[in-house]
Enzyme design. Structure first.
Site, PDB file in Angstrom:
ATOM      1  N   GLY A   1     -32.851 -42.282   3.654  1.00 39.03           N
ATOM      2  CA  GLY A   1     -33.706 -42.647   4.798  1.00 39.03           C
ATOM      3  C   GLY A   1     -34.428 -43.960   4.808  1.00 39.03           C
ATOM      4  O   GLY A   1     -34.603 -44.277   6.020  1.00 39.03           O
TER       5      GLY A   1
ATOM      6  N   LYS B   1     -22.963 -40.371   3.611  1.00 37.61           N
ATOM      7  CA  LYS B   1     -24.426 -39.861   3.376  1.00 37.61           C
ATOM      8  C   LYS B   1     -25.130 -41.210   3.528  1.00 37.61           C
ATOM      9  O   LYS B   1     -24.925 -41.992   2.629  1.00 37.61           O
ATOM     10  CB  LYS B   1     -24.737 -39.150   2.155  1.00 37.61           C
ATOM     11  CG  LYS B   1     -26.077 -38.456   1.976  1.00 37.61           C
ATOM     12  CD  LYS B   1     -27.184 -39.403   1.364  1.00 37.61           C
ATOM     13  CE  LYS B   1     -28.469 -38.901   1.208  1.00 37.61           C
ATOM     14  NZ  LYS B   1     -29.310 -39.840   0.701  1.00 37.61           N
TER      15      LYS B   1
ATOM     16  N   ASP C   1     -28.599 -35.713  -0.708  1.00 35.44           N
ATOM     17  CA  ASP C   1     -27.530 -36.045  -1.685  1.00 35.44           C
ATOM     18  C   ASP C   1     -26.886 -34.688  -1.927  1.00 35.44           C
ATOM     19  O   ASP C   1     -25.712 -34.651  -1.797  1.00 35.44           O
ATOM     20  CB  ASP C   1     -27.815 -36.690  -2.671  1.00 35.44           C
ATOM     21  CG  ASP C   1     -28.331 -38.126  -2.498  1.00 35.44           C
ATOM     22  OD1 ASP C   1     -27.840 -38.880  -1.585  1.00 35.44           O
ATOM     23  OD2 ASP C   1     -29.386 -38.435  -3.096  1.00 35.44           O
TER      24      ASP C   1
ATOM     25  N   GLY D   1     -36.350 -39.276   3.565  1.00 34.20           N
ATOM     26  CA  GLY D   1     -37.556 -39.106   2.569  1.00 34.20           C
ATOM     27  C   GLY D   1     -38.623 -40.037   2.831  1.00 34.20           C
ATOM     28  O   GLY D   1     -39.894 -39.598   2.790  1.00 34.20           O
TER      29      GLY D   1
ATOM     30  N   LYS E   1     -28.749 -38.314  -7.160  1.00 34.23           N
ATOM     31  CA  LYS E   1     -27.591 -38.695  -6.503  1.00 34.23           C
ATOM     32  C   LYS E   1     -26.424 -38.745  -7.327  1.00 34.23           C
ATOM     33  O   LYS E   1     -25.413 -38.257  -6.898  1.00 34.23           O
ATOM     34  CB  LYS E   1     -27.892 -40.198  -6.031  1.00 34.23           C
ATOM     35  CG  LYS E   1     -26.952 -40.601  -4.940  1.00 34.23           C
ATOM     36  CD  LYS E   1     -27.490 -42.172  -4.538  1.00 34.23           C
ATOM     37  CE  LYS E   1     -28.669 -42.177  -3.910  1.00 34.23           C
ATOM     38  NZ  LYS E   1     -28.770 -41.629  -2.815  1.00 34.23           N
TER      39      LYS E   1
HETATM   40  N1  LIG Z   1     -30.436 -46.949 -12.540  1.00 31.84           N
HETATM   41  C1  LIG Z   1     -30.844 -46.957 -11.031  1.00 31.84           C
HETATM   42  N2  LIG Z   1     -29.981 -47.658 -10.274  1.00 31.84           N
HETATM   43  C2  LIG Z   1     -30.332 -47.897  -9.086  1.00 31.84           C
HETATM   44  N3  LIG Z   1     -31.385 -47.334  -8.534  1.00 31.84           N
HETATM   45  C3  LIG Z   1     -31.937 -46.428  -9.152  1.00 31.84           C
HETATM   46  C4  LIG Z   1     -31.802 -46.268 -10.680  1.00 31.84           C
HETATM   47  N4  LIG Z   1     -32.698 -45.350 -11.185  1.00 31.84           N
HETATM   48  C5  LIG Z   1     -33.829 -44.990 -10.117  1.00 31.84           C
HETATM   49  N5  LIG Z   1     -33.313 -45.705  -9.054  1.00 31.84           N
HETATM   50  C6  LIG Z   1     -33.992 -45.513  -7.563  1.00 31.84           C
HETATM   51  O1  LIG Z   1     -33.289 -44.723  -7.087  1.00 31.84           O
HETATM   52  C7  LIG Z   1     -33.196 -44.881  -5.543  1.00 31.84           C
HETATM   53  C8  LIG Z   1     -32.347 -44.303  -4.816  1.00 31.84           C
HETATM   54  O2  LIG Z   1     -32.369 -43.048  -4.691  1.00 31.84           O
HETATM   55  P1  LIG Z   1     -33.239 -42.412  -3.379  1.00 31.84           P
HETATM   56  O3  LIG Z   1     -34.646 -43.074  -3.101  1.00 31.84           O
HETATM   57  O4  LIG Z   1     -33.283 -41.064  -3.273  1.00 31.84           O
HETATM   58  O5  LIG Z   1     -32.245 -43.130  -2.202  1.00 31.84           O
HETATM   59  P2  LIG Z   1     -31.884 -42.588  -0.622  1.00 31.84           P
HETATM   60  O6  LIG Z   1     -32.899 -42.458   0.040  1.00 31.84           O
HETATM   61  O7  LIG Z   1     -31.049 -43.882  -0.247  1.00 31.84           O
HETATM   62  O8  LIG Z   1     -30.989 -41.362  -0.981  1.00 31.84           O
HETATM   63  C9  LIG Z   1     -33.538 -46.446  -5.669  1.00 31.84           C
HETATM   64  O9  LIG Z   1     -34.045 -47.081  -4.472  1.00 31.84           O
HETATM   65  C10 LIG Z   1     -34.309 -46.813  -7.024  1.00 31.84           C
HETATM   66  O10 LIG Z   1     -35.694 -46.916  -6.714  1.00 31.84           O
HETATM   67  C1  LIG Z   2     -35.726 -31.331  -1.646  1.00 31.95           C
HETATM   68  C2  LIG Z   2     -35.862 -32.840  -1.159  1.00 31.95           C
HETATM   69  O1  LIG Z   2     -36.237 -33.348  -1.932  1.00 31.95           O
HETATM   70  N1  LIG Z   2     -35.307 -33.136   0.342  1.00 31.95           N
HETATM   71  C3  LIG Z   2     -35.497 -34.388   0.611  1.00 31.95           C
HETATM   72  C4  LIG Z   2     -34.870 -34.534   1.928  1.00 31.95           C
HETATM   73  C5  LIG Z   2     -34.623 -35.866   2.289  1.00 31.95           C
HETATM   74  C6  LIG Z   2     -33.901 -36.561   1.476  1.00 31.95           C
HETATM   75  O2  LIG Z   2     -33.330 -36.296   0.568  1.00 31.95           O
HETATM   76  O3  LIG Z   2     -34.120 -37.854   1.879  1.00 31.95           O
HETATM   77  P1  LIG Z   2     -33.351 -39.234   1.193  1.00 31.95           P
HETATM   78  O4  LIG Z   2     -31.835 -39.208   1.193  1.00 31.95           O
HETATM   79  O5  LIG Z   2     -33.809 -40.404   2.203  1.00 31.95           O
HETATM   80  O6  LIG Z   2     -34.016 -39.385  -0.188  1.00 31.95           O
HETATM   81  C7  LIG Z   2     -36.998 -34.837   1.002  1.00 31.95           C
HETATM   82  O7  LIG Z   2     -37.859 -33.975   1.248  1.00 31.95           O
HETATM   83  O8  LIG Z   2     -37.235 -35.941   0.931  1.00 31.95           O
END
Ligand SMILES: Nc1ncnc2c1ncn2[C@@H]1O[C@H](COP(=O)(O)OP(=O)(O)O)[C@@H](O)[C@H]1O
Ligand SMILES: CC(=O)N[C@@H](CCC(=O)OP(=O)(O)O)C(=O)O
Length: 260
Positions: free
Chosen positions: A14, A11, A164, A47, A219
């Site tokens: 974004g 996975k 995720d 995202g 995640k």
């Molecule tokens: N304890 C933590 N360790 C690492 N990242 C964290 C933590 N808590 C919050 N985050 C945030 O979570 C982000 C990752 O989640 P997300 O933005 O959803 O990632 P992705 O888009 O790669 O799925 C990191 O960039 C950081 O800003």
């Molecule tokens: C319901 C919900 O939150 N959907 C996410 C889907 C995309 C996503 O999860 O993107 P990342 O892996 O880059 O975070 C959104 O709209 O952002």
């Protein structure tokens, strides 16, 4: 349940889509794995692209505990950004690396069942594994499915699923090994240091302390669900880190191991 480690479910978050070099490195790694006979299923988010597209259309982004509140009027833009732009950017990078890919979404091939997760979130979906035949067919050809997190209910309504959580359902469906690649090297402690291993109790404590929050909370909870389902660790690592990708290709543990 039976675990079949022959499928690697990767996975990617974004932010990868905004980094040409990161995409090229990741796709080269995937190409090498595929050439080795390793089946790879890629699931992606987007995202940040959604945020940009909503802003460009004068719409606001609201998130609740890491999940995007999705009002019906935002759904066409979100679907366009995820199942359209993000999916095709990744497919372009895969093609450039010599990978034969199939761009798809959770709505294809009867792959998952989808329902509204929580009325307060609007058109946000929760998905459960349904039929793996379509994915298994693609994987058996040596092709790489690239799946966006747009799902569909039985009445045809599109739903926005956190990527995720989408990867969780697909990893369960194919009994694969899940690796969640983000823009951080893994789960970080309060001082920004990488935590190498976490179990459910430690995750709950760090969430309570506010050290793990937002997207990372979603995640690690998704990772824990799969770790417990498979009875094996799920990795949270970075697509940014070339050395992590090399280690990943060798089957070594990288980033944070989320233990069952
Ligand atoms: N304890 C933590 N360790 C690492 N990242 C964290 C933590 N808590 C919050 N985050 C945030 O979570 C982000 C990752 O989640 P997300 O933005 O959803 O990632 P992705 O888009 O790669 O799925 C990191 O960039 C950081 O800003
Ligand atoms: C319901 C919900 O939150 N959907 C996410 C889907 C995309 C996503 O999860 O993107 P990342 O892996 O880059 O975070 C959104 O709209 O952002």
């Amino acid at each position: 349940m039976s675990t079949n480690n022959s499928v690697l479910v990767l996975k990617v978050g974004g932010a990868l889509l905004q980094c040409e070099m990161g995409m090229a490195r990741l796709m080269d790694t995937a190409a090498a794995m595929l050439a080795n006979g390793q089946q790879v299923l890629m699931v992606h988010g987007g995202g940040c692209l959604v945020d940009e597209q909503l802003a460009a259309n004068g719409m606001e982004t609201v998130k609740l505990e890491g999940l995007r509140v999705t009002p019906p009027e935002q759904m066409p833009i979100i679907a366009g950004a995820l199942a359209g732009t993000s999916n095709k950017i990744l497919q372009g990078a895969a093609t450039k690396a010599g990978i034969v890919s199939v761009g798809m979404s959770l709505a294809d091939g009867n792959t998952v069942s989808a329902k509204i997760k929580d009325e307060r979130l609007g058109l946000v979906g929760e998905v459960t594994p349904k039929d793996g035949a379509y994915l298994k067919f693609i994987l058996a050809q040596g092709w790489m499915p690239i799946c966006s997190s747009i799902a569909m209910m039985d009445d045809g309504q599109m739903l926005n699923v956190n990527a995720d959580q989408a990867a969780t359902a697909l990893a369960k469906l194919v009994g694969g090994k899940l690796v969640l690649l983000s823009d951080v090297s893994g789960v970080l402690d309060g001082k920004g240091q990488l935590i190498h291993s976490l179990n459910g109790k430690q995750i709950a404590d760090l969430v309570k302390q506010g050290v793990i929050e937002k997207g990372m909370k979603v995640k690690v909870e998704a990772a824990l669900e799969v770790a417990q389902w498979m009875g094996q660790a799920v990795q949270v690592a970075s697509w940014r880190d070339a050395s992590q990708l090399i280690a990943l290709a060798k089957g070594e543990a990288v980033g944070t191991q989320i233990q069952p």
